[in-house]
Design a protein around this motif. Structure first.
Motif, mmCIF file in Angstrom:
data_model
loop_
_atom_site.group_PDB
_atom_site.id
_atom_site.type_symbol
_atom_site.label_atom_id
_atom_site.label_comp_id
_atom_site.label_asym_id
_atom_site.label_seq_id
_atom_site.Cartn_x
_atom_site.Cartn_y
_atom_site.Cartn_z
ATOM 1 N N PHE A 169 0.830 -1.202 0.000
ATOM 2 C CA PHE A 169 0.000 0.000 0.000
ATOM 3 C C PHE A 169 0.864 1.251 0.000
ATOM 4 C CE2 PHE A 169 -2.291 3.257 2.507
ATOM 5 C CZ PHE A 169 -3.373 3.460 1.666
ATOM 6 N N MET A 170 1.883 1.283 0.869
ATOM 7 C CA MET A 170 2.766 2.451 0.934
ATOM 8 C C MET A 170 3.603 2.575 -0.332
ATOM 9 S SD MET A 170 1.763 3.637 3.725
ATOM 10 C CE MET A 170 2.868 5.047 3.692
ATOM 11 N N LEU A 171 3.987 1.455 -0.913
ATOM 12 C CA LEU A 171 4.741 1.488 -2.167
ATOM 13 C C LEU A 171 3.896 2.097 -3.275
ATOM 14 C CD1 LEU A 171 7.217 0.761 -3.875
ATOM 15 C CD2 LEU A 171 6.256 -1.517 -4.161
ATOM 16 N N ALA A 172 2.624 1.708 -3.359
ATOM 17 C CA ALA A 172 1.736 2.260 -4.384
ATOM 18 C C ALA A 172 1.547 3.758 -4.187
ATOM 19 C CB ALA A 172 0.386 1.543 -4.334
ATOM 20 N N LEU A 173 1.374 4.195 -2.937
ATOM 21 C CA LEU A 173 1.230 5.630 -2.685
ATOM 22 C C LEU A 173 2.506 6.386 -3.018
ATOM 23 C CD1 LEU A 173 -0.807 5.878 0.652
ATOM 24 C CD2 LEU A 173 -1.596 6.176 -1.698
ATOM 25 N N SER A 174 3.654 5.780 -2.735
ATOM 26 C CA SER A 174 4.930 6.426 -3.051
ATOM 27 C C SER A 174 5.085 6.612 -4.557
ATOM 28 C CB SER A 174 6.091 5.599 -2.498
ATOM 29 O OG SER A 174 6.020 5.494 -1.094
ATOM 30 N N LEU A 175 4.773 5.576 -5.318
ATOM 31 C CA LEU A 175 4.848 5.690 -6.773
ATOM 32 C C LEU A 175 3.861 6.733 -7.287
ATOM 33 C CD1 LEU A 175 5.108 1.893 -7.682
ATOM 34 C CD2 LEU A 175 6.923 3.610 -7.851
ATOM 35 N N PHE A 176 2.684 6.788 -6.680
ATOM 36 C CA PHE A 176 1.664 7.752 -7.074
ATOM 37 C C PHE A 176 2.154 9.184 -6.883
ATOM 38 C CE2 PHE A 176 -2.174 10.182 -5.630
ATOM 39 C CZ PHE A 176 -2.758 10.306 -6.878
ATOM 40 N N THR A 177 2.774 9.452 -5.732
ATOM 41 C CA THR A 177 3.245 10.807 -5.470
ATOM 42 C C THR A 177 4.446 11.171 -6.343
ATOM 43 O OG1 THR A 177 4.539 9.920 -3.615
ATOM 44 C CG2 THR A 177 2.394 10.880 -3.107
ATOM 45 N N ILE A 178 5.275 10.184 -6.681
ATOM 46 C CA ILE A 178 6.382 10.462 -7.593
ATOM 47 C C ILE A 178 5.846 10.843 -8.973
ATOM 48 C CG2 ILE A 178 8.355 9.449 -8.789
ATOM 49 C CD1 ILE A 178 8.894 10.170 -5.883
ATOM 50 N N VAL A 179 4.795 10.162 -9.414
ATOM 51 C CA VAL A 179 4.168 10.512 -10.701
ATOM 52 C C VAL A 179 3.619 11.930 -10.644
ATOM 53 C CG1 VAL A 179 2.232 9.974 -12.240
ATOM 54 C CG2 VAL A 179 3.659 8.136 -11.343
ATOM 55 N N ILE A 180 2.998 12.305 -9.528
ATOM 56 C CA ILE A 180 2.483 13.667 -9.377
ATOM 57 C C ILE A 180 3.608 14.684 -9.490
ATOM 58 C CG2 ILE A 180 1.483 15.269 -7.706
ATOM 59 C CD1 ILE A 180 -0.324 13.067 -6.755
ATOM 60 N N LEU A 181 4.736 14.429 -8.823
ATOM 61 C CA LEU A 181 5.870 15.347 -8.876
ATOM 62 C C LEU A 181 6.411 15.478 -10.296
ATOM 63 C CD1 LEU A 181 7.824 14.389 -5.637
ATOM 64 C CD2 LEU A 181 6.596 16.500 -6.079
ATOM 65 N N VAL A 182 6.507 14.351 -10.995
ATOM 66 C CA VAL A 182 7.019 14.381 -12.367
ATOM 67 C C VAL A 182 6.080 15.170 -13.271
ATOM 68 C CG1 VAL A 182 7.525 12.958 -14.386
ATOM 69 C CG2 VAL A 182 8.341 12.254 -12.127
ATOM 70 N N LEU A 183 4.768 14.961 -13.124
ATOM 71 C CA LEU A 183 3.799 15.688 -13.943
ATOM 72 C C LEU A 183 3.871 17.187 -13.689
ATOM 73 C CD1 LEU A 183 0.652 13.372 -13.710
ATOM 74 C CD2 LEU A 183 2.146 13.723 -15.681
ATOM 75 N N GLN A 184 3.985 17.568 -12.422
ATOM 76 C CA GLN A 184 4.043 18.987 -12.095
ATOM 77 C C GLN A 184 5.341 19.632 -12.550
ATOM 78 O OE1 GLN A 184 3.277 18.774 -7.837
ATOM 79 N NE2 GLN A 184 1.161 19.435 -8.143
ATOM 80 N N ALA A 185 6.432 18.855 -12.569
ATOM 81 C CA ALA A 185 7.730 19.414 -12.941
ATOM 82 C C ALA A 185 7.974 19.398 -14.445
ATOM 83 C CB ALA A 185 8.845 18.643 -12.224
ATOM 84 N N ALA A 186 7.483 18.381 -15.138
ATOM 85 C CA ALA A 186 7.829 18.204 -16.551
ATOM 86 C C ALA A 186 6.797 18.771 -17.510
ATOM 87 C CB ALA A 186 8.049 16.721 -16.852
ATOM 88 N N PHE A 187 5.546 18.940 -17.058
ATOM 89 C CA PHE A 187 4.497 19.376 -17.965
ATOM 90 C C PHE A 187 3.848 20.650 -17.454
ATOM 91 C CE2 PHE A 187 4.824 14.764 -18.392
ATOM 92 C CZ PHE A 187 4.990 14.636 -19.756
ATOM 93 N N ARG A 188 3.343 21.424 -18.383
ATOM 94 C CA ARG A 188 2.613 22.633 -18.028
ATOM 95 C C ARG A 188 1.139 22.268 -17.910
ATOM 96 N NH1 ARG A 188 3.504 27.728 -21.806
ATOM 97 N NH2 ARG A 188 5.583 27.418 -20.913
ATOM 98 N N VAL A 189 0.663 22.177 -16.684
ATOM 99 C CA VAL A 189 -0.712 21.776 -16.437
ATOM 100 C C VAL A 189 -1.532 22.992 -16.042
ATOM 101 C CG1 VAL A 189 -0.088 19.431 -15.782
ATOM 102 C CG2 VAL A 189 -0.179 21.199 -14.035
ATOM 103 N N ASP A 190 -2.838 22.855 -16.209
ATOM 104 C CA ASP A 190 -3.756 23.918 -15.838
ATOM 105 C C ASP A 190 -3.654 24.212 -14.338
ATOM 106 O OD1 ASP A 190 -6.858 24.485 -14.867
ATOM 107 O OD2 ASP A 190 -6.292 25.540 -16.720
ATOM 108 N N ALA A 191 -3.975 25.444 -13.961
ATOM 109 C CA ALA A 191 -3.853 25.851 -12.560
ATOM 110 C C ALA A 191 -4.753 25.011 -11.660
ATOM 111 C CB ALA A 191 -4.189 27.332 -12.413
ATOM 112 N N GLU A 192 -5.973 24.714 -12.113
ATOM 113 C CA GLU A 192 -6.883 23.915 -11.300
ATOM 114 C C GLU A 192 -6.410 22.470 -11.201
ATOM 115 O OE1 GLU A 192 -9.351 24.774 -9.439
ATOM 116 O OE2 GLU A 192 -9.200 26.891 -9.956
ATOM 117 N N VAL A 193 -5.861 21.939 -12.297
ATOM 118 C CA VAL A 193 -5.313 20.575 -12.252
ATOM 119 C C VAL A 193 -4.125 20.522 -11.309
ATOM 120 C CG1 VAL A 193 -4.239 18.743 -13.606
ATOM 121 C CG2 VAL A 193 -6.125 20.057 -14.580
ATOM 122 N N SER A 194 -3.269 21.547 -11.362
ATOM 123 C CA SER A 194 -2.126 21.611 -10.451
ATOM 124 C C SER A 194 -2.587 21.671 -8.999
ATOM 125 C CB SER A 194 -1.263 22.824 -10.796
ATOM 126 O OG SER A 194 -0.156 22.922 -9.921
#
Length: 229
Positions: free
Chosen positions: A2-27
């Motif tokens: 469970f913690m491993l899945a959450l860790s991977l999930f948050t890493i994906v969030i960080l990558v999306l926020q850092a690598a892509f230009r997302v809408d303000a509401e999505v961010s």
């Protein structure tokens, strides 16, 4: 797991926020999801610290990274979750992963299914909320903010469907159909898993009693064989 899945999930969030230009509401949505996971990580840190045989050793090895990665105020510290993934991966490797882990999951089927359903529900709510914010850009759309998207996703996955928020685009309706279908299956599995979870101690007690009776019968049989000519 469970913690491993959450860790991977948050890493994906960080990558999306850092690598892509997302809408303000999505961010904002992704940030709130990450804050929620931070609360879970902080609770896990407190639990691990309380159960550690040597608390100081735990803190100086992995504990400080677990604590740092659970603080939402420090964005750089969130990359410390990589250490959490490494730690859990090392544990799985030490357990000879597939075979032992499979036995544990089968032995605790109710608990495993419940945690898996909770993780999938979180992923679906966050992912579909972000997707609906991306597609609902029509003039008649009434899902405009992160709060509205999360409320709509939660009402949809639970199949409540208040009707105050609804998708206007075709893409949004497809997302809603996927979310409703997944919600029916997830909550059915979650309910069954909770029932199995609560019944598991009784089954374990029954198995222990049967094992004790078998051992007692075997001992009596061995004693009789020794005494009889």
């Amino acid at each position: 797991m469970f913690m491993l899945a959450l860790s991977l999930f948050t890493i994906v969030i960080l990558v999306l926020q850092a690598a892509f230009r997302v809408d303000a509401e999505v961010s904002a949505l992704l940030g709130r999801a990450d804050d929620l996971v931070c609360v879970v990580f902080l609770a896990d840190f407190v639990y691990s610290l309380a159960r550690a045989q040597n608390r100081w050793q735990y803190f100086v090895t992995w504990g400080w990274l677990d604590l740092l990665s659970s603080l939402p105020a420090f964005d750089v510290g969130r990359w410390g979750r990589l250490a959490r993934i490494t730690r859990i991966t090392r544990v799985l490797r030490a357990l000879r992963a597939s075979r032992v882990l499979g036995q544990i999951l089968l032995r605790q089927r109710g608990r495993s299914v419940a945690w898996a359903a909770a993780v999938l529900a979180l992923f679906l709510i966050v992912g579909c909320s972000a997707a609906i914010l991306h597609f609902e850009d029509l003039p008649e759309s009434n899902i405009r903010s992160a709060d509205e998207a999360v409320w709509w996703a939660f009402a949809t996955i639970t199949t409540v469907g208040y009707g105050d928020r609804y998708p206007a685009s075709n893409e949004g309706r497809v997302i809603a159909a996927v979310l409703m279908t997944a919600g029916v299956g997830l909550f059915g599995a979650f309910s069954a898993a909770l029932a199995a979870w609560f019944l598991a101690p009784e089954e374990e007690a029954t198995d222990a009693e049967l094992a004790a009776l078998r051992a007692e019968v075997a001992a009596i049989r061995e004693l009789l064989e020794r005494r009889l000519p």
